[in-house]
Design a protein around this motif. Sequence first.
Motif, PDB file in Angstrom:
ATOM      1  N   VAL A 165      -1.837   1.980  -4.289  1.00  0.00           N
ATOM      2  CA  VAL A 165      -0.771   0.855  -4.159  1.00  0.00           C
ATOM      3  C   VAL A 165       0.628   1.530  -4.837  1.00  0.00           C
ATOM      4  O   VAL A 165       0.344   2.442  -5.569  1.00  0.00           O
ATOM      5  CB  VAL A 165      -1.045  -0.356  -4.708  1.00  0.00           C
ATOM      6  N   ILE A 166       1.747   1.024  -4.219  1.00  0.00           N
ATOM      7  CA  ILE A 166       2.800   1.130  -4.966  1.00  0.00           C
ATOM      8  C   ILE A 166       3.120   0.079  -6.066  1.00  0.00           C
ATOM      9  O   ILE A 166       3.250  -1.108  -5.923  1.00  0.00           O
ATOM     10  CB  ILE A 166       4.131   0.999  -3.979  1.00  0.00           C
ATOM     11  N   ALA A 167       2.807   0.328  -7.430  1.00  0.00           N
ATOM     12  CA  ALA A 167       2.495  -0.429  -8.496  1.00  0.00           C
ATOM     13  C   ALA A 167       4.163  -0.700  -9.101  1.00  0.00           C
ATOM     14  O   ALA A 167       4.689   0.405  -9.366  1.00  0.00           O
ATOM     15  CB  ALA A 167       1.773  -0.129  -9.762  1.00  0.00           C
ATOM     16  N   TYR A 216      12.887  -2.753  -1.379  1.00  0.00           N
ATOM     17  CA  TYR A 216      12.801  -1.592  -0.772  1.00  0.00           C
ATOM     18  C   TYR A 216      11.269  -1.179  -0.836  1.00  0.00           C
ATOM     19  O   TYR A 216      10.747  -0.502   0.157  1.00  0.00           O
ATOM     20  CB  TYR A 216      13.575  -0.786  -1.862  1.00  0.00           C
ATOM     21  N   PHE A 217      10.501  -1.242  -2.004  1.00  0.00           N
ATOM     22  CA  PHE A 217       9.198  -0.733  -2.286  1.00  0.00           C
ATOM     23  C   PHE A 217       8.324  -1.573  -1.493  1.00  0.00           C
ATOM     24  O   PHE A 217       7.165  -0.816  -1.191  1.00  0.00           O
ATOM     25  CB  PHE A 217       8.736  -0.678  -3.781  1.00  0.00           C
ATOM     26  N   GLN A 218       8.409  -2.780  -1.027  1.00  0.00           N
ATOM     27  CA  GLN A 218       7.749  -3.637  -0.333  1.00  0.00           C
ATOM     28  C   GLN A 218       7.586  -3.135   0.985  1.00  0.00           C
ATOM     29  O   GLN A 218       6.526  -3.614   1.895  1.00  0.00           O
ATOM     30  CB  GLN A 218       7.905  -5.063  -0.336  1.00  0.00           C
ATOM     31  N   ARG A 219       8.482  -2.124   1.397  1.00  0.00           N
ATOM     32  CA  ARG A 219       8.441  -1.851   2.899  1.00  0.00           C
ATOM     33  C   ARG A 219       8.267  -0.135   2.737  1.00  0.00           C
ATOM     34  O   ARG A 219       8.584   0.479   3.833  1.00  0.00           O
ATOM     35  CB  ARG A 219       9.819  -1.936   3.516  1.00  0.00           C
ATOM     36  N   ALA A 220       7.787   0.288   1.629  1.00  0.00           N
ATOM     37  CA  ALA A 220       7.817   1.827   1.610  1.00  0.00           C
ATOM     38  C   ALA A 220       6.556   2.506   1.762  1.00  0.00           C
ATOM     39  O   ALA A 220       6.218   3.532   1.164  1.00  0.00           O
ATOM     40  CB  ALA A 220       8.432   2.297   0.432  1.00  0.00           C
ATOM     41  N   SER A 221       5.767   1.984   2.517  1.00  0.00           N
ATOM     42  CA  SER A 221       4.391   2.410   2.866  1.00  0.00           C
ATOM     43  C   SER A 221       4.711   3.727   3.931  1.00  0.00           C
ATOM     44  O   SER A 221       5.283   3.525   4.904  1.00  0.00           O
ATOM     45  CB  SER A 221       3.305   1.405   3.642  1.00  0.00           C
ATOM     46  N   TRP A 230      12.698   1.292   5.049  1.00  0.00           N
ATOM     47  CA  TRP A 230      12.492   0.876   3.770  1.00  0.00           C
ATOM     48  C   TRP A 230      13.631   0.080   3.185  1.00  0.00           C
ATOM     49  O   TRP A 230      13.446  -0.800   2.312  1.00  0.00           O
ATOM     50  CB  TRP A 230      12.037   1.955   2.699  1.00  0.00           C
ATOM     51  N   LEU A 231      14.723   0.505   3.638  1.00  0.00           N
ATOM     52  CA  LEU A 231      15.968  -0.131   2.981  1.00  0.00           C
ATOM     53  C   LEU A 231      16.218  -1.501   3.797  1.00  0.00           C
ATOM     54  O   LEU A 231      16.478  -2.624   3.058  1.00  0.00           O
ATOM     55  CB  LEU A 231      17.191   0.738   3.253  1.00  0.00           C
ATOM     56  N   PRO A 247       0.971  -1.112   0.004  1.00  0.00           N
ATOM     57  CA  PRO A 247      -0.076   0.038   0.001  1.00  0.00           C
ATOM     58  C   PRO A 247       0.984   1.228  -0.045  1.00  0.00           C
ATOM     59  O   PRO A 247       1.861   1.462   0.741  1.00  0.00           O
ATOM     60  CB  PRO A 247      -0.777  -0.179   1.318  1.00  0.00           C
ATOM     61  N   THR A 248       0.651   2.245  -0.864  1.00  0.00           N
ATOM     62  CA  THR A 248       1.280   3.545  -0.664  1.00  0.00           C
ATOM     63  C   THR A 248       1.324   4.266   0.627  1.00  0.00           C
ATOM     64  O   THR A 248       2.222   4.604   1.220  1.00  0.00           O
ATOM     65  CB  THR A 248       0.465   4.379  -1.823  1.00  0.00           C
ATOM     66  N   TYR A 249       0.177   3.964   1.362  1.00  0.00           N
ATOM     67  CA  TYR A 249       0.163   4.657   2.430  1.00  0.00           C
ATOM     68  C   TYR A 249      -0.372   3.453   3.886  1.00  0.00           C
ATOM     69  O   TYR A 249      -0.718   2.630   3.494  1.00  0.00           O
ATOM     70  CB  TYR A 249      -0.970   5.503   2.541  1.00  0.00           C
ATOM     71  N   ALA A 250       0.309   3.970   4.969  1.00  0.00           N
ATOM     72  CA  ALA A 250      -0.046   2.694   5.920  1.00  0.00           C
ATOM     73  C   ALA A 250      -1.491   2.463   6.263  1.00  0.00           C
ATOM     74  O   ALA A 250      -1.857   1.578   6.766  1.00  0.00           O
ATOM     75  CB  ALA A 250       0.907   3.165   7.076  1.00  0.00           C
TER      76      ALA A 250
END
Length: 341
Positions: A274-276, A291-296, A334-335, A128-131
């Motif tokens: 979502v982060i697509a 990285y993006f899987q943790r970037a909400s 995120w890293l 998700p883009t946001y938490a």
Amino acid sequence: MGFRRAAMAASMLVLLAGPVPAQFTTLDGAQDGAASPAIAAPAPCGDQPLVIARMNWPSAVLLAEIHARLLAAELGCDARVTPGDPAATASSMGSTGQPAVAPELWVNRIADVWNGAMEAQMVRSAAPTYAETTFEGWFMPAYMGGNGAAAPAAAALPEILGPLSPGTPIRFISCPLDWACSVINRNLVRAHGIERLVEIVEPANRFEMDRMIAEAVNRREPFLFYYWQPNAVLAQLDFIALDMGAYDESAMKCLAGRTCSTPAASTFAPDLVVIALAERVFIDLPQVAGYFQRASLPLVEMNRLLAQLNQPGATPEAVADGFVAERGEIWRAWLDNGLPQ
């Protein structure tokens, strides 16, 4: 002659391969088989530019700029930002795999295009883009609710509002009459039993809505209002989000109707943002995918960034630079270990 040709061939191989470090050679110039040079690990982002879609609304612009900076600085990516449009970007990702990333895609708005790209196994949601997943709600100024120590429950509004203005309803600033939320808000007021405690005000437009809210705060007036996130208004002034309870799909169907005879309480419907990522990112660039899987991002943080962007002379690039410089406690997570979840 055969010996000389062999020697010349060996010399040519050494020249083509480059100099051999002294510590790996014997006295006769042969490499010591006991120790071989390490093979360079592949770059986290591959050897092609990593293209990030920058949609044309402020929060999406900021996210594209933030991720481009972090991927370049922390993973050494050649990250490039390109203009994007939700439907066109999702379609392009589904057919060509480019751009590689769309950091803020509201997929319910482009469901047909997104579902087609998913079925073709060309795109995937990283996270998700946001938490948070609910973006609409009711708010009150912090001076009404214990300075923001806890989120009051909407169900407790009769007890909260009763003592504030005995005999005089407080204002509930809803949304414009031609917005769907105006109907939902009217029905929710009934569902929470506060019809006699509030006066519903429906502004003519978004600008009048913001003006009314700001003026009420300046007067330190007790009031409620409807709003949505991410949004700068909620960070520029000190507000508390009410706890609207759980989402009830059947209740919301009635709440959204003009003839809802028995409204029941529900929070607003969640939305899928979502982060697509292009599917090839998961396959070829697992460290980037991780990285993006943790970037909400928490909505409150985006609200803060949008408030900064509203300051005179602010640019998305400068706000993104400030986030990278000052908010490491958020983005370092995120890293993490660089591996996808």
